[in-house]
Design a protein around this motif. Sequence first.
Motif, short mmCIF file in Angstrom:
data_model
loop_
_atom_site.label_atom_id
_atom_site.label_comp_id
_atom_site.label_asym_id
_atom_site.label_seq_id
_atom_site.Cartn_x
_atom_site.Cartn_y
_atom_site.Cartn_z
N GLY A 198 0.81 -1.21 0.00
CA GLY A 198 0.00 0.00 0.00
C GLY A 198 0.84 1.26 0.00
O GLY A 198 0.33 2.33 -0.33
N THR A 199 2.13 1.14 0.36
CA THR A 199 3.01 2.29 0.25
C THR A 199 3.52 2.41 -1.18
O THR A 199 3.53 1.44 -1.94
N SER A 200 3.96 3.60 -1.56
CA SER A 200 4.23 3.92 -2.95
C SER A 200 5.27 3.00 -3.60
O SER A 200 4.99 2.33 -4.60
N THR A 201 6.48 2.95 -3.04
CA THR A 201 7.53 2.16 -3.66
C THR A 201 7.21 0.67 -3.62
O THR A 201 7.44 -0.05 -4.60
N ARG A 202 6.65 0.20 -2.52
CA ARG A 202 6.28 -1.22 -2.41
C ARG A 202 5.30 -1.61 -3.51
O ARG A 202 5.44 -2.67 -4.15
N ASP A 203 4.31 -0.77 -3.77
CA ASP A 203 3.34 -1.10 -4.81
C ASP A 203 3.99 -1.16 -6.18
O ASP A 203 3.65 -2.02 -7.01
N ARG A 204 4.93 -0.26 -6.47
CA ARG A 204 5.63 -0.28 -7.76
C ARG A 204 6.44 -1.56 -7.91
O ARG A 204 6.46 -2.17 -8.98
N VAL A 205 7.10 -1.97 -6.84
CA VAL A 205 7.89 -3.21 -6.89
C VAL A 205 6.98 -4.42 -7.07
O VAL A 205 7.24 -5.30 -7.90
N ASP A 206 5.90 -4.47 -6.30
CA ASP A 206 4.97 -5.60 -6.43
C ASP A 206 4.39 -5.69 -7.83
O ASP A 206 4.28 -6.79 -8.41
N ASP A 207 4.02 -4.55 -8.42
CA ASP A 207 3.48 -4.55 -9.78
C ASP A 207 4.52 -5.06 -10.79
O ASP A 207 4.19 -5.81 -11.71
N ALA A 208 5.78 -4.63 -10.62
CA ALA A 208 6.84 -5.07 -11.55
C ALA A 208 7.07 -6.57 -11.43
O ALA A 208 7.30 -7.25 -12.45
N LEU A 209 7.02 -7.10 -10.23
CA LEU A 209 7.21 -8.53 -10.04
C LEU A 209 6.07 -9.33 -10.67
O LEU A 209 6.29 -10.35 -11.33
#
Length: 291
Positions: A198-209
């Motif tokens: 739910g935090t910004s960078t975590r969501d970007r990483v999860d989406d990329a994975l």
Amino acid sequence: MDLRQVEFVVAVVDHGGFTKAAAALHVAQPSLSQSVRRLEAELGSPLFTRHARGVLLTGAGEAFLGPARRLLRDARATREAVGEHTLLMTGTLDLVALPTLVADPLVGFVGSFRERHPGVTVRIAEPGDARQLLDMLRDGRCEVGLTEAAGALDGLARVPLGRQRLLAVLPPGPEDDIPQRLAPEDLGRHALIMTPAGTSTRDRVDDALVAAGAHAVVRVETRQREAIVPLVLAGAGATVLPEPLANDAARRGARVRPFRPALARTISLVHPVDGLSPAATAFVKLVESTR
């Protein structure tokens, strides 16, 4: 209804009760309570539900709060537009930013603003996530925000500030043990240190994975962002950080690598369309001039 009554209601919400609000405003608690009751009588509806553990806003109170904050801010803007405030000699600027955007670019903007307007006090709030940041702008708690903005922004204006790369940050070690560029799936070979979902960078990483069909294991999850780089340097795992923070980690001994394809986010300055104070207007113009 007068502004003092409105100020009392907002203070009760912000301080969590009548007693603390009265202390913060340096008024007697019975006087504050009576003033709020008179306002409720005038409005024809209670604004608070009172119980043993404190107070809660009623439905009418929830509807009142946003316009009340805007009314107080508009009143302040009106006062600031008179006399010395027109020249921005004094005043207050309430900003809100995602934590990973404070060091860069917000710090640079605030430094330039303070050089031009040394009499203005700047307050920087930290939201829980990007959604709360937008809520803080809409309900008047802050005037200008710095965020990874995506999608529609009802009632808010956007100043695009470009893209910011996200880089892999790994513990110290031999540089030739890892490739010069990492694919998202390469993160699966490392234990990760991340902020919660739910935090910004975590969501970007999860989406990329997910897009790469990859899976990574988060071994350390923390909201204490200032602890992430020390944890990496201590060998607890790898992480992903915005480029300015990653470069700082590299100077402290971490190994930093870009991704292939590049992993990045678009950042924007966001603010209400109307009703900005003179200080907020000057800040937005300063940021626009740097694009």
